[in-house]
Design a protein around this motif. Structure first.
Motif, PDB file in Angstrom:
ATOM      1  N   HIS A  59       0.870  -1.182   0.000  1.00  0.00           N
ATOM      2  CA  HIS A  59       0.000   0.000   0.000  1.00  0.00           C
ATOM      3  C   HIS A  59       0.902   1.225   0.000  1.00  0.00           C
ATOM      4  O   HIS A  59       1.748   1.377   0.884  1.00  0.00           O
ATOM      5  CB  HIS A  59      -0.893   0.045   1.264  1.00  0.00           C
ATOM      6  N   GLU A  60       0.702   2.103  -0.987  1.00  0.00           N
ATOM      7  CA  GLU A  60       1.479   3.344  -1.021  1.00  0.00           C
ATOM      8  C   GLU A  60       1.254   4.120   0.278  1.00  0.00           C
ATOM      9  O   GLU A  60       2.186   4.574   0.932  1.00  0.00           O
ATOM     10  CB  GLU A  60       1.032   4.188  -2.236  1.00  0.00           C
ATOM     11  N   ASP A  61      -0.039   4.223   0.644  1.00  0.00           N
ATOM     12  CA  ASP A  61      -0.388   4.890   1.904  1.00  0.00           C
ATOM     13  C   ASP A  61      -0.501   3.813   2.984  1.00  0.00           C
ATOM     14  O   ASP A  61      -1.413   2.979   2.960  1.00  0.00           O
ATOM     15  CB  ASP A  61      -1.733   5.619   1.730  1.00  0.00           C
ATOM     16  N   ARG A  62       0.435   3.804   3.926  1.00  0.00           N
ATOM     17  CA  ARG A  62       0.471   2.729   4.936  1.00  0.00           C
ATOM     18  C   ARG A  62      -0.824   2.680   5.752  1.00  0.00           C
ATOM     19  O   ARG A  62      -1.214   1.626   6.238  1.00  0.00           O
ATOM     20  CB  ARG A  62       1.649   2.955   5.891  1.00  0.00           C
ATOM     21  N   ALA A  63      -1.490   3.824   5.849  1.00  0.00           N
ATOM     22  CA  ALA A  63      -2.734   3.853   6.653  1.00  0.00           C
ATOM     23  C   ALA A  63      -3.793   2.938   6.033  1.00  0.00           C
ATOM     24  O   ALA A  63      -4.702   2.482   6.725  1.00  0.00           O
ATOM     25  CB  ALA A  63      -3.256   5.283   6.745  1.00  0.00           C
ATOM     26  N   GLU A  64      -3.634   2.629   4.728  1.00  0.00           N
ATOM     27  CA  GLU A  64      -4.608   1.721   4.085  1.00  0.00           C
ATOM     28  C   GLU A  64      -4.509   0.307   4.656  1.00  0.00           C
ATOM     29  O   GLU A  64      -5.397  -0.511   4.488  1.00  0.00           O
ATOM     30  CB  GLU A  64      -4.351   1.684   2.569  1.00  0.00           C
ATOM     31  N   ALA A  65      -3.401   0.018   5.351  1.00  0.00           N
ATOM     32  CA  ALA A  65      -3.251  -1.308   5.969  1.00  0.00           C
ATOM     33  C   ALA A  65      -3.764  -1.333   7.410  1.00  0.00           C
ATOM     34  O   ALA A  65      -3.813  -2.388   8.038  1.00  0.00           O
ATOM     35  CB  ALA A  65      -1.781  -1.731   5.938  1.00  0.00           C
ATOM     36  N   ASP A  66      -4.171  -0.173   7.923  1.00  0.00           N
ATOM     37  CA  ASP A  66      -4.546  -0.099   9.340  1.00  0.00           C
ATOM     38  C   ASP A  66      -5.746  -0.972   9.695  1.00  0.00           C
ATOM     39  O   ASP A  66      -5.900  -1.384  10.840  1.00  0.00           O
ATOM     40  CB  ASP A  66      -4.820   1.352   9.760  1.00  0.00           C
ATOM     41  N   HIS A  67      -6.583  -1.303   8.695  1.00  0.00           N
ATOM     42  CA  HIS A  67      -7.767  -2.121   9.018  1.00  0.00           C
ATOM     43  C   HIS A  67      -7.378  -3.554   9.395  1.00  0.00           C
ATOM     44  O   HIS A  67      -8.192  -4.302   9.936  1.00  0.00           O
ATOM     45  CB  HIS A  67      -8.753  -2.133   7.838  1.00  0.00           C
ATOM     46  N   TRP A  68      -6.108  -3.917   9.143  1.00  0.00           N
ATOM     47  CA  TRP A  68      -5.642  -5.257   9.568  1.00  0.00           C
ATOM     48  C   TRP A  68      -5.229  -5.258  11.035  1.00  0.00           C
ATOM     49  O   TRP A  68      -4.949  -6.322  11.594  1.00  0.00           O
ATOM     50  CB  TRP A  68      -4.446  -5.670   8.708  1.00  0.00           C
ATOM     51  N   PHE A  69      -5.191  -4.061  11.645  1.00  0.00           N
ATOM     52  CA  PHE A  69      -4.661  -3.953  13.010  1.00  0.00           C
ATOM     53  C   PHE A  69      -5.792  -3.935  14.048  1.00  0.00           C
ATOM     54  O   PHE A  69      -6.924  -3.540  13.740  1.00  0.00           O
ATOM     55  CB  PHE A  69      -3.825  -2.666  13.136  1.00  0.00           C
ATOM     56  N   GLU A  70      -5.461  -4.362  15.277  1.00  0.00           N
ATOM     57  CA  GLU A  70      -6.407  -4.290  16.410  1.00  0.00           C
ATOM     58  C   GLU A  70      -6.068  -3.052  17.238  1.00  0.00           C
ATOM     59  O   GLU A  70      -4.920  -2.910  17.689  1.00  0.00           O
ATOM     60  CB  GLU A  70      -6.292  -5.543  17.288  1.00  0.00           C
ATOM     61  N   ALA A  71      -7.048  -2.187  17.418  1.00  0.00           N
ATOM     62  CA  ALA A  71      -6.814  -0.962  18.194  1.00  0.00           C
ATOM     63  C   ALA A  71      -7.030  -1.194  19.692  1.00  0.00           C
ATOM     64  O   ALA A  71      -6.680  -0.345  20.515  1.00  0.00           O
ATOM     65  CB  ALA A  71      -7.755   0.145  17.710  1.00  0.00           C
TER      66      ALA A  71
END
Ligand code: ING
Length: 309
Positions: A59-71
């Motif tokens: 992902h060019e924008d790393r934030a696009e991968a944030d949905h794989w993370f647990e907050a």
């Protein structure tokens, strides 16, 4: 004397990009039921157990991968797993992508005791792969893009009647991982892994050599620190990308005590005598009698190789 800790290595088969957390947790619960039926005291799931191995996707924008993370952990999707573990009075460990309130990203694993309390957290220190898209590779391995190196060291916790530590995947290839835990008396190292079956930079290195290096790393770590090692795979074909199996339990002598074949969901249950670590710790690897730290300086004084002039 024996201190038996019956461990269930709970291998997960492939998790596709399209699978939801709820679908994965349902699979994990089925494995916990199987572990309970075999009287397991502790269940160990793989690295990034809640999602597909997303660091393969750029992902060019790393934030696009944030949905794989647990907050948060626990959270509503995994709460049924915590509830069942507490009901079964079963310890639990699993890996997941952690997004902290401060916005940090880690490849994390937790240790949950029989009361359902999270008593330990480990954040992966040895991140393999690369930061930028690499067109030379047959597939991407972007852990250095999406995760920061762990900041918690290699802790060991006194729980479930023994001394238990954790590491994650690539960590198992680095002797420092086991030795830092060995110097805390570790008796069982829990590790999950997601290992691509082929080397993205060397097409000739396939499954057979990957499995060889996997077993070599586990056996060396176990033997040289007189500890059990429980290694649990996420395996199989994830959206066309194959992860190897190799779930196994290695004893404190470096011998493979139990292996789970195949690449599907499954549990491997083995009674591990934590007192089997005593002989190695009190003889050949009695660190206080044999180590000569005055000669080990380069191990922490330098990062890379410094060749003699
Ligand atoms: N995966 C792989 C692992 O260490 C790897 C990456 C494979 C590195 C083979 C070196 C050689 O098993 C993860 N997730 O670390």
């Amino acid at each position: 004397m024996s201190r038996i800790l019956t461990v269930a290595a709970a291998q997960l088969g492939p998790i596709q990009k399209s699978e939801t957390r709820e679908q994965v947790v349902a699979r994990m619960i089925k494995l916990m039921d199987q572990a309970k039926a075999q009287q397991a005291d502790l269940i160990v799931y793989p690295e990034l157990a809640l999602t597909t191995f997303f660091p393969r996707w750029y992902h060019e924008d790393r934030a696009e991968a944030d949905h794989w993370f647990e907050a948060s952990m626990p959270n509503p999707a995994v709460q049924p797993l915590f509830d069942l573990a507490r009901h079964y009075k079963m310890g639990m460990s699993f890996g997941y992508a952690e997004l902290t309130p401060e916005g940090q990203h880690f490849n994390t694993s937790i240790l949950v005791d029989k009361s359902g309390a999270i008593i330990g957290k480990y954040r992966k220190i040895h991140l393999p792969g690369h930061v930028e898209f690499d067109p030379e590779r047959t597939h991407q391995h972007l852990e250095k893009r999406y995760f920061e190196p762990g900041d918690l060291g290699f802790p060991v916790w006194r729980t479930m009647g023994g001394l238990i530590g954790m590491c994650i995947c690539n960590d198992r290839r680095w002797p420092e991982t086991y030795r830092v835990m060995g110097l805390q008396g570790v008796e069982m190292v829990l590790l999950g892994f997601n290992t691509p079956s082929v080397n993205s930079q060397r097409a000739g290195e396939g499954l057979e050599q990957r499995l060889f290096h996997h077993k070599l790393s586990l056996a060396a770590g176990a033997y040289q620190n007189a500890t059990w090692v429980v290694a649990v795979a996420k395996a199989g074909d994830e959206d066309g990308h194959h992860l190897m199996g190799g779930t196994m339990i290695v004893d404190p002598n470096g011998e493979i005590a139990a292996v789970l074949d195949g690449e599907a969901d499954g549990v491997l249950v083995h009674p591990c005598d934590l007192d089997a670590t005593r002989f190695g710790k009190e003889t050949i690897f009695d660190f206080k009698r044999h180590r000569r730290i005055e000669h080990y300086g380069p191990i922490t004084a330098q990062v890379g190789v410094i060749e003699p002039s």
